[in-house]
Design an enzyme around this catalytic site. Structure first.
Site, PDB file in Angstrom:
ATOM      1  N   MET A 197       0.850  -1.188   0.000  1.00 50.99           N
ATOM      2  CA  MET A 197       0.000   0.000   0.000  1.00 50.99           C
ATOM      3  C   MET A 197       0.888   1.241   0.000  1.00 50.99           C
ATOM      4  O   MET A 197       0.459   2.326   0.406  1.00 50.99           O
ATOM      5  CB  MET A 197      -0.935  -0.006   1.212  1.00 50.99           C
ATOM      6  CG  MET A 197      -1.902  -1.175   1.179  1.00 50.99           C
ATOM      7  SD  MET A 197      -3.431  -0.847   2.072  1.00 50.99           S
ATOM      8  CE  MET A 197      -2.818  -0.479   3.677  1.00 50.99           C
ATOM      9  N   HIS A 200       9.005   1.023   3.117  1.00 50.82           N
ATOM     10  CA  HIS A 200      10.090   1.017   4.103  1.00 50.82           C
ATOM     11  C   HIS A 200      10.945  -0.226   3.871  1.00 50.82           C
ATOM     12  O   HIS A 200      10.671  -1.028   2.949  1.00 50.82           O
ATOM     13  CB  HIS A 200       9.539   1.099   5.523  1.00 50.82           C
ATOM     14  CG  HIS A 200       8.497   0.058   5.831  1.00 50.82           C
ATOM     15  ND1 HIS A 200       8.769  -1.291   5.840  1.00 50.82           N
ATOM     16  CD2 HIS A 200       7.172   0.172   6.116  1.00 50.82           C
ATOM     17  CE1 HIS A 200       7.677  -1.962   6.141  1.00 50.82           C
ATOM     18  NE2 HIS A 200       6.685  -1.107   6.297  1.00 50.82           N
ATOM     19  N   HIS A 211       9.290  -3.613   3.140  1.00 51.29           N
ATOM     20  CA  HIS A 211       8.868  -3.865   1.751  1.00 51.29           C
ATOM     21  C   HIS A 211      10.089  -4.179   0.878  1.00 51.29           C
ATOM     22  O   HIS A 211      10.045  -5.056   0.022  1.00 51.29           O
ATOM     23  CB  HIS A 211       8.185  -2.621   1.156  1.00 51.29           C
ATOM     24  CG  HIS A 211       6.953  -2.187   1.877  1.00 51.29           C
ATOM     25  ND1 HIS A 211       6.864  -0.991   2.551  1.00 51.29           N
ATOM     26  CD2 HIS A 211       5.750  -2.788   2.027  1.00 51.29           C
ATOM     27  CE1 HIS A 211       5.653  -0.867   3.069  1.00 51.29           C
ATOM     28  NE2 HIS A 211       4.966  -1.948   2.781  1.00 51.29           N
ATOM     29  N   GLN A 247       6.009 -11.514   7.387  1.00 53.87           N
ATOM     30  CA  GLN A 247       5.578 -12.207   8.606  1.00 53.87           C
ATOM     31  C   GLN A 247       4.974 -11.228   9.617  1.00 53.87           C
ATOM     32  O   GLN A 247       4.193 -11.609  10.467  1.00 53.87           O
ATOM     33  CB  GLN A 247       6.771 -12.960   9.215  1.00 53.87           C
ATOM     34  CG  GLN A 247       6.530 -13.591  10.572  1.00 53.87           C
ATOM     35  CD  GLN A 247       5.485 -14.710  10.539  1.00 53.87           C
ATOM     36  OE1 GLN A 247       5.237 -15.319   9.495  1.00 53.87           O
ATOM     37  NE2 GLN A 247       4.861 -14.974  11.679  1.00 53.87           N
ATOM     38  N   GLN A 267      -2.636 -11.845   8.035  1.00 61.05           N
ATOM     39  CA  GLN A 267      -2.864 -11.541   6.613  1.00 61.05           C
ATOM     40  C   GLN A 267      -2.240 -12.638   5.745  1.00 61.05           C
ATOM     41  O   GLN A 267      -2.864 -13.129   4.790  1.00 61.05           O
ATOM     42  CB  GLN A 267      -2.250 -10.184   6.282  1.00 61.05           C
ATOM     43  CG  GLN A 267      -2.146  -9.900   4.795  1.00 61.05           C
ATOM     44  CD  GLN A 267      -1.747  -8.472   4.526  1.00 61.05           C
ATOM     45  OE1 GLN A 267      -2.552  -7.576   4.653  1.00 61.05           O
ATOM     46  NE2 GLN A 267      -0.509  -8.242   4.124  1.00 61.05           N
ATOM     47  N   SER A 315       6.839  -0.527  10.055  1.00 59.20           N
ATOM     48  CA  SER A 315       5.445  -0.426   9.621  1.00 59.20           C
ATOM     49  C   SER A 315       5.250   0.967   9.046  1.00 59.20           C
ATOM     50  O   SER A 315       5.836   1.935   9.549  1.00 59.20           O
ATOM     51  CB  SER A 315       4.513  -0.603  10.824  1.00 59.20           C
ATOM     52  OG  SER A 315       3.222  -0.102  10.538  1.00 59.20           O
ATOM     53  N   SER A 316       4.411   1.050   8.025  1.00 56.37           N
ATOM     54  CA  SER A 316       4.116   2.372   7.463  1.00 56.37           C
ATOM     55  C   SER A 316       3.467   3.261   8.523  1.00 56.37           C
ATOM     56  O   SER A 316       3.589   4.476   8.495  1.00 56.37           O
ATOM     57  CB  SER A 316       3.188   2.241   6.263  1.00 56.37           C
ATOM     58  OG  SER A 316       3.768   1.359   5.336  1.00 56.37           O
ATOM     59  N   ARG A 317       2.783   2.635   9.473  1.00 55.38           N
ATOM     60  CA  ARG A 317       2.091   3.418  10.512  1.00 55.38           C
ATOM     61  C   ARG A 317       3.044   3.945  11.585  1.00 55.38           C
ATOM     62  O   ARG A 317       2.635   4.773  12.390  1.00 55.38           O
ATOM     63  CB  ARG A 317       0.955   2.600  11.122  1.00 55.38           C
ATOM     64  CG  ARG A 317      -0.180   2.390  10.118  1.00 55.38           C
ATOM     65  CD  ARG A 317      -1.398   1.749  10.737  1.00 55.38           C
ATOM     66  NE  ARG A 317      -2.540   1.822   9.854  1.00 55.38           N
ATOM     67  CZ  ARG A 317      -2.970   0.832   9.052  1.00 55.38           C
ATOM     68  NH1 ARG A 317      -2.336  -0.321   9.026  1.00 55.38           N
ATOM     69  NH2 ARG A 317      -4.015   1.005   8.275  1.00 55.38           N
TER      70      ARG A 317
END
Ligand code: PAF
Length: 293
Positions: free
Chosen positions: A41, A45, A48, A159, A164, A196-198
Site C-alpha cells: 500500500m 520502508h 517492503h 511475517q 494476513q 510499519s508504514s504506521r
C-alpha cells in the site's frame, strides 16, 4: 534462470491499468522470465524492500504494486490520512530492483458495479479481524484481484502481518490460485520495533514508548526458551513489560494456534504470539511464531 541477488537495478517501468500490467507481464513471459510479486500500500520502508530483495532471489522479474485499498479500512480508520509518498516510493522500489510498478486507480480494481467479495471464514474474524471487522475481506478481495491481473509465480508477504499471510495462503489454497506464497521475516529497527508504514504517525515520545511492543514479545520468547508452556504466563509477561510504558494501550495479547488462530492454553506445536496496541494515533501489530507443526 532465477535472478541473482547481486543483479544491478533495472529501470522501473510504471503502469496503471489492468490491461497495461497484463501486457507488461506478458512481455516477461514471452522471454521465458518468471515473476515475483510484492503487493504494497506504499509508504515503502525496509520491510517492503526486503520483500523485493527476496523476490529478486526467487524470480527473474519483480513486479510491485502500490494501492491503498479502501476496502480494507474501516469507516473510522486511517484511509484518508494513510501516507502516500508516491515519488519516494517509486525511487525506493526502483533502487531495490523492482522491474515493474503497478499503481492502479480505485476504479481499476473496483470497476463500477463491482459486487464480488472474498471471505476466508474462520480466520478473518479473529485477532485483527475482531478489532477491524471487514478488514480481511478487503485484503483477500484485493489480493485475489491483484493476483488475477499479475499472475505471478511467487507472491511475497511479510511475517509482520502473520494473520494476513495466513488468510491469503488459505485463500490461494482453497481457490486453487496457481501461485507460490512465501513469507519473509519481519524487519526491525535496531531497538526491535517492527517496521510499519504506521510508525510514521509516532512522535518522538510515542516512538520511545512503542519499543515496548517488541520488548513484551521478547519477554514471552524468553519464557518459552526457558521451557514455560503456559499461554497465560506468556500473556502476563507481555503485559508486565507494557505496564512500564503508559503510552501503550493494549488492543489484544494473544497466544494462538498458528494454523487456525484458535487460542491455546498451552504451547504445543506451532503457535503464534500476536499483539496489537495503540500508541498515540498509531495502531501497531507485531508477533512471533514458535515451534514446529
Ligand atoms: O500488507 C499490505 O500492505 C496490504 O494489506 C496488501 C497485502 C498490499 C493488500 O492491500
Amino acid at each position: 534462470m532465477p535472478a541473482s541477488p547481486g543483479r544491478a537495478a533495472r529501470s522501473l517501468r510504471r503502469v496503471r491499468t489492468v490491461a497495461q500490467v497484463r501486457a507488461a507481464v506478458a512481455e516477461f513471459r514471452r522471454r521465458g522470465e518468471s515473476v515475483g510479486f510484492v503487493p504494497t500500500m506504499g509508504a515503502i520502508h525496509s520491510g517492503h524492500l526486503s520483500l523485493v530483495e527476496r523476490a529478486r532471489g526467487t524470480d527473474d522479474r519483480v513486479v510491485a504494486s502500490v494501492f491503498v485499498n479502501p476496502l480494507q479500512f474501516g469507516p473510522k480508520e486511517d484511509f484518508r490520512r494513510y501516507p502516500r509518498p508516491a515519488a519516494r516510493d517509486r525511487r525506493l522500489l526502483a533502487a531495490a530492483g523492482t522491474d515493474l510498478l503497478w499503481e492502479p486507480a480505485v476504479t481499476d480494481i473496483y470497476p463500477p458495479g463491482d459486487r464480488t467479495r472474498v471471505r476466508v471464514a474462520g480466520l478473518e474474524e479473529r485477532l485483527e479481524g475482531a478489532s477491524r471487522p471487514g478488514h480481511f475481506e478487503g485484503v483477500a478481495t484485493v489480493v485475489l484481484r491483484l493476483l488475477n491481473a499479475v499472475k505471478p509465480d511467487t507472491l511475497w508477504l511479510g511475517q509482520k502481518d502473520a494473520q494476513q499471510a495466513l488468510v491469503i495462503e488459505r485463500m490461494v489454497r482453497d481457490l486453487l490460485v496457481p501461485v507460490r506464497v512465501r513469507r519473509a521475516k519481519t524487519v526491525r529497527e535496531p531497538d526491535g520495533l517492527a517496521l510499519s508504514s504506521r510508525n510514521a504517525y509516532l512522535d518522538a515520545t510515542q516512538r520511545a514508548q512503542a519499543v515496548a511492543i517488541a520488548r513484551g514479545l521478547a519477554a514471552a520468547r524468553g519464557l518459552l526458551a526457558k521451557g514455560s508452556r503456559s499461554a497465560g504466563r506468556l500473556r502476563q509477561a507481555i503485559r508486565a513489560v507494557w505496564r512500564a510504558y503508559p503510552g501503550v494501550r493494549e488492543d489484544y495479547v494473544a497466544v494462538v494456534d498458528a494454523e487456525t488462530l484458535e487460542p491455546v492454553k498451552r504451547v504445543r506445536g506451532r503457535v503464534l504470539v500476536a499483539v496489537a496496541a495503540r500508541v498515540g494515533r498509531a495502531r501497531l501489530i507485531d508477533n512471533f511464531e514458535w515451534g514446529r507443526a
